[in-house]
Scaffold this motif. Sequence first.
Motif, short mmCIF file in Angstrom:
data_model
loop_
_atom_site.label_atom_id
_atom_site.label_comp_id
_atom_site.label_asym_id
_atom_site.label_seq_id
_atom_site.Cartn_x
_atom_site.Cartn_y
_atom_site.Cartn_z
N LYS A 58 1.18 -1.08 0.41
CA LYS A 58 0.25 -0.11 0.25
C LYS A 58 0.99 1.15 -0.32
N ARG A 59 1.48 1.17 1.12
CA ARG A 59 2.64 2.16 1.16
C ARG A 59 3.43 2.64 -0.65
N LYS A 60 3.85 1.46 -0.83
CA LYS A 60 4.96 1.33 -2.36
C LYS A 60 3.41 2.45 -3.06
N GLY A 87 -4.67 6.17 3.32
CA GLY A 87 -3.97 4.81 3.42
C GLY A 87 -3.32 3.79 4.90
N ILE A 88 -2.62 4.40 5.32
CA ILE A 88 -1.70 3.31 6.23
C ILE A 88 -2.42 3.98 7.66
N ARG A 89 -3.62 4.62 8.15
CA ARG A 89 -4.73 4.13 8.74
C ARG A 89 -5.86 3.36 8.69
N ALA A 90 -5.60 2.80 7.96
CA ALA A 90 -7.18 2.00 7.39
C ALA A 90 -6.55 0.76 7.31
N PRO A 108 1.25 16.58 13.35
CA PRO A 108 2.15 15.87 12.23
C PRO A 108 0.94 15.06 12.01
N TYR A 109 1.28 15.46 9.88
CA TYR A 109 0.25 13.83 9.23
C TYR A 109 1.60 13.27 8.69
N PRO A 110 0.77 11.59 8.25
CA PRO A 110 1.75 11.25 7.79
C PRO A 110 1.47 11.62 6.09
N GLY A 111 2.43 11.51 5.40
CA GLY A 111 2.32 11.70 3.72
C GLY A 111 1.41 10.03 3.45
N PRO A 112 1.51 9.44 3.64
CA PRO A 112 0.32 8.42 2.98
C PRO A 112 -1.14 8.43 3.64
N LYS A 125 15.22 6.70 9.70
CA LYS A 125 13.99 7.37 10.83
C LYS A 125 13.01 7.63 9.35
N HIS A 126 11.22 7.51 10.06
CA HIS A 126 10.12 8.12 9.10
C HIS A 126 10.80 9.44 8.70
N ALA A 127 11.29 10.22 9.84
CA ALA A 127 10.92 11.78 9.76
C ALA A 127 11.68 12.36 7.69
N ALA A 128 12.44 11.23 7.95
CA ALA A 128 13.62 11.20 6.49
C ALA A 128 13.09 10.24 5.96
N VAL A 129 12.06 9.91 5.94
CA VAL A 129 10.66 9.09 4.76
C VAL A 129 10.17 9.88 4.32
N ILE A 130 9.25 10.48 5.21
CA ILE A 130 7.63 11.37 4.85
C ILE A 130 8.54 12.21 3.68
N LYS A 131 9.91 12.62 3.45
CA LYS A 131 10.36 13.91 2.53
C LYS A 131 10.11 12.79 1.12
N SER A 178 3.48 2.41 24.37
CA SER A 178 4.64 3.18 23.99
C SER A 178 5.41 2.97 23.32
N LYS A 179 5.85 4.01 22.30
CA LYS A 179 6.88 3.23 21.44
C LYS A 179 8.35 3.17 21.83
N PRO A 180 9.45 2.20 22.03
CA PRO A 180 9.32 1.56 21.46
C PRO A 180 8.43 0.20 22.50
N GLY A 208 5.82 -0.55 21.20
CA GLY A 208 5.02 -0.16 19.51
C GLY A 208 5.00 0.82 18.39
N THR A 209 4.87 1.09 17.02
CA THR A 209 5.53 2.27 17.02
C THR A 209 3.86 3.74 17.25
N ILE A 210 4.23 4.74 16.37
CA ILE A 210 3.07 5.84 16.11
C ILE A 210 2.24 5.19 15.54
N GLU A 211 2.33 5.38 14.56
CA GLU A 211 1.38 4.21 13.90
C GLU A 211 1.29 2.71 12.92
N TRP A 212 -0.07 2.74 12.60
CA TRP A 212 -0.53 0.77 12.59
C TRP A 212 0.16 0.02 12.10
P1 XMP Z 1 6.50 5.51 13.62
O1 XMP Z 1 4.87 4.62 13.06
O2 XMP Z 1 7.36 5.23 13.08
O3 XMP Z 1 5.78 6.98 13.13
O4 XMP Z 1 6.62 6.07 14.98
C1 XMP Z 1 6.78 8.26 13.19
C2 XMP Z 1 6.38 9.22 12.88
O5 XMP Z 1 6.41 9.66 11.38
C3 XMP Z 1 5.43 9.65 10.76
N1 XMP Z 1 5.14 8.74 9.72
C4 XMP Z 1 5.05 9.42 8.76
N2 XMP Z 1 5.37 9.74 7.83
N3 XMP Z 1 5.18 8.64 6.09
C5 XMP Z 1 5.31 10.45 6.19
O6 XMP Z 1 5.25 11.43 5.88
C6 XMP Z 1 5.15 8.51 6.56
O7 XMP Z 1 5.25 6.63 5.64
C7 XMP Z 1 4.86 8.07 7.54
N4 XMP Z 1 5.50 6.53 8.59
C8 XMP Z 1 5.10 7.44 9.40
C9 XMP Z 1 3.94 9.19 11.81
O8 XMP Z 1 2.69 9.78 11.36
C10 XMP Z 1 4.95 10.04 13.63
O9 XMP Z 1 5.60 11.36 13.58
#
Ligand code: XMP
Length: 599
Positions: free
Chosen positions: A294-296, A397-400, A390-394, A336-342, A590-592, A594-598
């Motif tokens: 889905k992410r891809k 789509g990654i919250r359903a 903050p809101y993830p790019g996908p 880290k996701h912050a990098a993935v974000i962009k 908590s993380k770890p 868990g991650t924040i997103e599912w």
């Molecule tokens: P996790 O789920 O790894 O998330 O604890 C850490 C932070 O990164 C965000 N996040 C994303 N942001 N694209 C984004 O733009 C992604 O694919 C993505 N995955 C996680 C998440 O919302 C949290 O702030």
Amino acid sequence: MSQQKDTIIVVDNGGQVAHLIATKIRALKVYSELVQPGEMEGLGDNVKGIILSGGPASILEEGGPKFDPQVLQLKKPVLGICYGLQQLAQELGGDVVHSDEREYGPAVLKKKTNSPLLGGWGESEQVWMSHGDRVDKLPDGFEVIGSTQNSQCSAIGDESRNIYGVQFHPEVVDTPKGDLLLGNFAYDICGCEKSWHMKDYVEQKTRELKERVGDKSVLLLVSGGVDSTVCVKLLSEAIPEDQLYCLHIDNGLMRKNESREVAESLGHIPNFKLVDASQTFLQRLKGEYRPEEKRKIIGTTFIDVANDEIKNLGLDDWLLAQGTIYPDTIESGGTKHAAVIKIHHNRVDIIKEMISDGKIVEPINQLYKAEVRELGTELGLSEKFVWRHPYPGPGLGIRALCSDGNGEDLTVLKGRLEEYLVDNQTSYSLDILPCRSVGVKGDSRSYEYAAIVSGEWDWENLSELSLDVVNKVEGINRAIYLLPGQRIDSMELKEAYITQDRMDLLREADAIVMGGLDKAGLMREVWQCPTVLLPVDVNNKGESIVIRPVYSMRAMTANFARLPHNTVSEIKDELLDLDGISAVFYDTTSKPPGTIEWE
Ligand code: XMP
């Protein structure tokens, strides 16, 4: 930046700590900037003091940052932090030795004198330590002004020369009186005035942007988040509006009304374009249920749409603006996701070329989130907007979560959970949610099941139990609490994909959760609160929802948020009123682990 204002120089001994110190000083309304050791020539009279930062190196080994003799030649007050303290001690004739054990974590500092550095500190205060070396013998003229159990010389000073050092880290939140200490240094010891304000940053950045951009065009992909919107605002202050191009791609996975709000707030920019690509995204996601796929799909679809749109603009001589903030920069080396974000943005072909040609402007890459919010307010964005989570790019789509409906056999896992209950006394009852989610265990990704916990609503007990279950029961990476007033008679995994209907349902649910937090004044305290739709049917009434509010600083680690019961109950009731929602859970992981997103 303004060379006239009182300034504290932070000498960068490595990593992100130096930057954090400068940020803290600026938050005290005193201008501060980083310099590299060896690059201190030519500093003006406006420099009122110097801070030597900590850093990852050991002073007793070759290769660490060298002490810059200018630090003492300038004859200004100096504060050394951690590695900086050790540099001072070594330079001025004291001794630094290796400790047998690295000290990492909280410690209690006992005050030994009435040094101005510790003005306003109680007799003992919590400080945060992270060091392997320590000062063993003081240089001449110094006295100990504070000690911890493991480190006699935790705070030292020579009042006559205004040189101070602390072994602990005043710049981190775990030193609760750290800001006071930095203020004592800046105001009382260095004599700085509170003369720096965000509007200075706006002036300076607009000047720089004007120069850098000249008569070129600038393109910015706006997500609707705080960072990219602040960038647009800065750019529109700096360059003529016909040079600024903004693209917002609605991927159909945005929050309720989000794209409309982006269009409303940026619609005045003549070259703003809202691209409604929601049907393209939904089409391509059809029938897919695997999280990574889905992410891809979301990523590549974004790339395709953006590529086409940028080509259509037919820009000639142009620069790309990005809303990269400081933590994105420091984390970009890692995973880290912050990098993935962009990354979605960075992967667009045209953008990749721009990056390799250096045609990028990043006007807020020196700022942390808190500063971006302050800047946003300075630029006239509403309080409500700048405090959006903050809101993830996908997006949704990654919250359903999706499923092909073929659940696994959970007998073994259920057996493990029963064993856990036999071995561990608890008043809670446990069950298994029949769908998996992503987490982190150790340094790697886990994709496992969640334990459903029912019983007394006591956050601390739930926290303890969650951690214990996740640690002890193999195959479980999360624990979720069945909010009171609900009963599970039957529970079943359903076939479910990303569809317009599910997105609309999740959008409504998310709006209820965000509205509830906002109404209770909790938007600032809570860092982020994903609302997750699960393909799990409880009592034959529809799908389930998990709410996942977390406290965090930068999302690298997070604690589940202990929200007031009445707020959560109201949110839960409203969610259960939605057509198609059968149960509401609360994530207590908590993380770890868990991650924040599912996903
Ligand atoms: P996790 O789920 O790894 O998330 O604890 C850490 C932070 O990164 C965000 N996040 C994303 N942001 N694209 C984004 O733009 C992604 O694919 C993505 N995955 C996680 C998440 O919302 C949290 O702030």
